[in-house]
Design a protein around this motif. Structure first.
Motif, PDB file in Angstrom:
ATOM      1  N   GLN A   1       0.832  -1.212   0.000  1.00 54.83           N
ATOM      2  CA  GLN A   1       0.000   0.000   0.000  1.00 54.83           C
ATOM      3  C   GLN A   1       0.864   1.258   0.000  1.00 54.83           C
ATOM      4  OE1 GLN A   1      -3.265   0.237  -0.619  1.00 54.83           O
ATOM      5  NE2 GLN A   1      -3.001  -1.962  -0.990  1.00 54.83           N
ATOM      6  N   THR A   2       1.970   1.239   0.717  1.00 56.19           N
ATOM      7  CA  THR A   2       2.901   2.369   0.711  1.00 56.19           C
ATOM      8  C   THR A   2       3.432   2.604  -0.694  1.00 56.19           C
ATOM      9  OG1 THR A   2       3.520   2.016   3.022  1.00 56.19           O
ATOM     10  CG2 THR A   2       5.106   3.211   1.639  1.00 56.19           C
ATOM     11  N   CYS A   3       3.808   1.530  -1.377  1.00 56.36           N
ATOM     12  CA  CYS A   3       4.322   1.648  -2.748  1.00 56.36           C
ATOM     13  C   CYS A   3       3.244   2.158  -3.709  1.00 56.36           C
ATOM     14  CB  CYS A   3       4.873   0.308  -3.224  1.00 56.36           C
ATOM     15  SG  CYS A   3       6.408  -0.183  -2.404  1.00 56.36           S
ATOM     16  N   LEU A   4       2.028   1.634  -3.585  1.00 55.62           N
ATOM     17  CA  LEU A   4       0.946   2.069  -4.465  1.00 55.62           C
ATOM     18  C   LEU A   4       0.606   3.540  -4.237  1.00 55.62           C
ATOM     19  CD1 LEU A   4      -1.415  -1.040  -4.297  1.00 55.62           C
ATOM     20  CD2 LEU A   4       0.095  -0.380  -6.175  1.00 55.62           C
ATOM     21  N   SER A   5       0.560   3.959  -2.980  1.00 57.98           N
ATOM     22  CA  SER A   5       0.285   5.367  -2.671  1.00 57.98           C
ATOM     23  C   SER A   5       1.382   6.271  -3.214  1.00 57.98           C
ATOM     24  CB  SER A   5       0.157   5.562  -1.157  1.00 57.98           C
ATOM     25  OG  SER A   5      -0.963   4.889  -0.676  1.00 57.98           O
ATOM     26  N   PHE A   6       2.619   5.849  -3.076  1.00 57.38           N
ATOM     27  CA  PHE A   6       3.749   6.617  -3.601  1.00 57.38           C
ATOM     28  C   PHE A   6       3.616   6.783  -5.114  1.00 57.38           C
ATOM     29  CE2 PHE A   6       8.014   6.756  -5.454  1.00 57.38           C
ATOM     30  CZ  PHE A   6       8.556   7.847  -4.794  1.00 57.38           C
ATOM     31  N   ARG A   7       3.289   5.702  -5.805  1.00 57.83           N
ATOM     32  CA  ARG A   7       3.144   5.744  -7.267  1.00 57.83           C
ATOM     33  C   ARG A   7       1.981   6.655  -7.667  1.00 57.83           C
ATOM     34  NH1 ARG A   7       6.642   5.181 -10.377  1.00 57.83           N
ATOM     35  NH2 ARG A   7       7.019   2.984 -10.329  1.00 57.83           N
ATOM     36  N   ARG A   8       0.876   6.574  -6.951  1.00 55.33           N
ATOM     37  CA  ARG A   8      -0.270   7.445  -7.254  1.00 55.33           C
ATOM     38  C   ARG A   8       0.085   8.912  -7.083  1.00 55.33           C
ATOM     39  NH1 ARG A   8      -3.451   3.332  -4.192  1.00 55.33           N
ATOM     40  NH2 ARG A   8      -4.274   1.974  -5.808  1.00 55.33           N
ATOM     41  N   ARG A   9       0.835   9.244  -6.022  1.00 57.94           N
ATOM     42  CA  ARG A   9       1.246  10.635  -5.820  1.00 57.94           C
ATOM     43  C   ARG A   9       2.144  11.121  -6.956  1.00 57.94           C
ATOM     44  NH1 ARG A   9       1.923   8.707  -0.687  1.00 57.94           N
ATOM     45  NH2 ARG A   9       4.201   8.792  -0.818  1.00 57.94           N
ATOM     46  N   GLN A  10       2.960  10.235  -7.497  1.00 55.46           N
ATOM     47  CA  GLN A  10       3.798  10.613  -8.640  1.00 55.46           C
ATOM     48  C   GLN A  10       2.943  10.938  -9.853  1.00 55.46           C
ATOM     49  OE1 GLN A  10       6.387   7.148  -8.943  1.00 55.46           O
ATOM     50  NE2 GLN A  10       8.128   8.467  -8.442  1.00 55.46           N
ATOM     51  N   ARG A  11       1.915  10.164 -10.083  1.00 52.35           N
ATOM     52  CA  ARG A  11       1.032  10.380 -11.235  1.00 52.35           C
ATOM     53  C   ARG A  11       0.236  11.667 -11.080  1.00 52.35           C
ATOM     54  NH1 ARG A  11      -0.856   4.327 -11.362  1.00 52.35           N
ATOM     55  NH2 ARG A  11       0.837   3.436 -12.549  1.00 52.35           N
ATOM     56  N   GLU A  12      -0.218  11.962  -9.859  1.00 54.16           N
ATOM     57  CA  GLU A  12      -1.006  13.167  -9.629  1.00 54.16           C
ATOM     58  C   GLU A  12      -0.265  14.420 -10.044  1.00 54.16           C
ATOM     59  OE1 GLU A  12      -2.072  13.043  -5.508  1.00 54.16           O
ATOM     60  OE2 GLU A  12      -3.429  11.347  -5.796  1.00 54.16           O
ATOM     61  N   ARG A  13       1.028  14.459  -9.834  1.00 53.22           N
ATOM     62  CA  ARG A  13       1.820  15.629 -10.192  1.00 53.22           C
ATOM     63  C   ARG A  13       1.800  15.894 -11.693  1.00 53.22           C
ATOM     64  NH1 ARG A  13       7.240  14.347  -7.004  1.00 53.22           N
ATOM     65  NH2 ARG A  13       6.424  12.279  -7.307  1.00 53.22           N
ATOM     66  N   GLY A  14       1.723  14.834 -12.480  1.00 58.25           N
ATOM     67  CA  GLY A  14       1.786  14.989 -13.937  1.00 58.25           C
ATOM     68  C   GLY A  14       0.445  15.111 -14.624  1.00 58.25           C
ATOM     69  N   GLU A  15      -0.645  14.981 -13.873  1.00 60.67           N
ATOM     70  CA  GLU A  15      -1.978  15.070 -14.503  1.00 60.67           C
ATOM     71  C   GLU A  15      -2.226  16.469 -15.037  1.00 60.67           C
ATOM     72  OE1 GLU A  15      -4.263  11.672 -11.859  1.00 60.67           O
ATOM     73  OE2 GLU A  15      -4.842  13.769 -11.660  1.00 60.67           O
TER      74      GLU A  15
END
Length: 122
Positions: free
Chosen positions: A106-120
């Motif tokens: 879950q930590t890894c998935l949340s980290f990846r989602r936060r990375q994607r949010e920056r580029g939206e």
């Protein structure tokens, strides 16, 4: 490690509900769930070291925060992936492993989602 030690850990993994248990030399492989990721158990002294890799490269701050909060379950990077390592000797350790491994995912998935949010929106 003796054969009995390997059989004991195999039995503990089965009792804890981990499917797909296989031996490869002294290493045991199992899955967190039927469709979940595979992890390994390697003998080390009188204990076993459980290792799970996840294909996300966490940043230093996230690794440090995790390790501060989880001193018995160390996260680092190995081969470009996040690696969780934890010692286990008992059924209680395996119950903790299951919970800790899911928390790491879950930590890894949340980290990846936060990375994607920056580029939206760009």
């Amino acid at each position: 490690m003796s054969r009995d030690d390997g059989r004991l850990m195999h039995s503990l993994l089965e009792q804890a509900g981990f499917p797909g248990i296989e031996a490869e030399g002294e290493t045991l492989w199992a899955r967190l769930s039927a469709s979940g990721p595979e992890f390994r158990a390697d003998p080390e002294g009188g204990a076993w070291i459980l290792t799970l890799l996840w294909p996300v490269r966490l940043d230093t701050a996230t690794l440090e925060a995790w390790n501060d909060q989880n001193p018995g379950a160390f996260l680092d990077l190995a081969g470009g992936e996040t690696r969780l390592r934890m010692g286990a000797e008992t059924a209680a350790d395996l119950d903790l492993w299951a919970k800790t491994a899911e928390s790491m995912i879950q930590t890894c998935l949340s980290f990846r989602r936060r990375q994607r949010e920056r580029g939206e929106g760009m």
